[in-house]
Design a protein around this motif. Structure first.
Motif: not given
Length: 198
Positions: A171-175, A164-168, A191-198
């Protein structure tokens, strides 16, 4: 001699972000029903997510473009974003009214997850909506769907893939790695745009 009616699948959603299961679902519906194309329609403000923060339209559109770029039958439609009124949610009824008027020689098929079928009766103007578009419900094998809409819903078997998008986003926010959960171009964009806390 008239041209044959085009069969177009519609896949609506927030796509925050688009992921591989969205693409698999669209392709399963396309091949099962012989659809000419599948249009991905990002919602401006989904009615069921009015209180949630959604990534800016421009990022969600950019990720969708990257995700579907190599599929000849996949297209992006920004109809819900282009026709949205400021601060108002996107209702499928309004989208279908617009599309049916603009493309009178097209048969539209609205693709939804099998789990959404039991919630359809909550959708805005659903009794009118099921007369405007045929719904395609992607159900896992052996999954029974109960609904009062008869042949207005076509069932297509779909492998059970739990992404799901929520899972994605989590995952990104948790690195954690999202490689293979989203198309590689989408992963790099996040990654390049720093979305979702990346």
């Amino acid at each position: 001699m008239s041209c044959p009616v085009k069969k177009i699948g519609l896949m609506g959603g927030t796509f925050d972000p688009v992921h591989t299961v969205h693409l698999i679902a669209a392709d399963q519906a396309r091949t099962s029903l012989g659809l000419d194309e599948v249009w991905f329609i990002p919602a401006h403000i989904p009615p069921h997510k009015r209180e949630k923060r959604i990534t800016d339209d421009s990022h969600r559109i950019a990720m969708l473009k990257l995700a579907i770029d190599n599929h000849p039958a996949f297209c992006l439609s920004t109809v819900e974003i282009d026709t949205a009124e400021m601060g108002k949610p996107s209702f499928t009824y309004d989208t279908m009214l617009y599309l049916n008027n603009r493309y009178p020689d097209t048969a539209f098929y609205f693709i939804i997850g099998g789990d959404m079928v039991e919630y359809l009766h909550h959708w805005n103007r659903i009794d009118e909506l099921v007369q405007m578009v045929r719904f395609v419900a992607l159900a896992r094998p052996g999954y029974l769907m109960k609904h009062p809409f008869g042949d207005r819903i076509t069932e297509v078997e779909m492998p059970q893939l739990d992404v799901s998008s929520t899972m994605i986003r989590n995952f990104v926010s948790q690195r954690r790695s999202i490689r293979y959960l989203v198309p590689e171009a989408v992963r790099l964009y996040i990654e390049e745009n720093g979305l979702y806390g990346s």
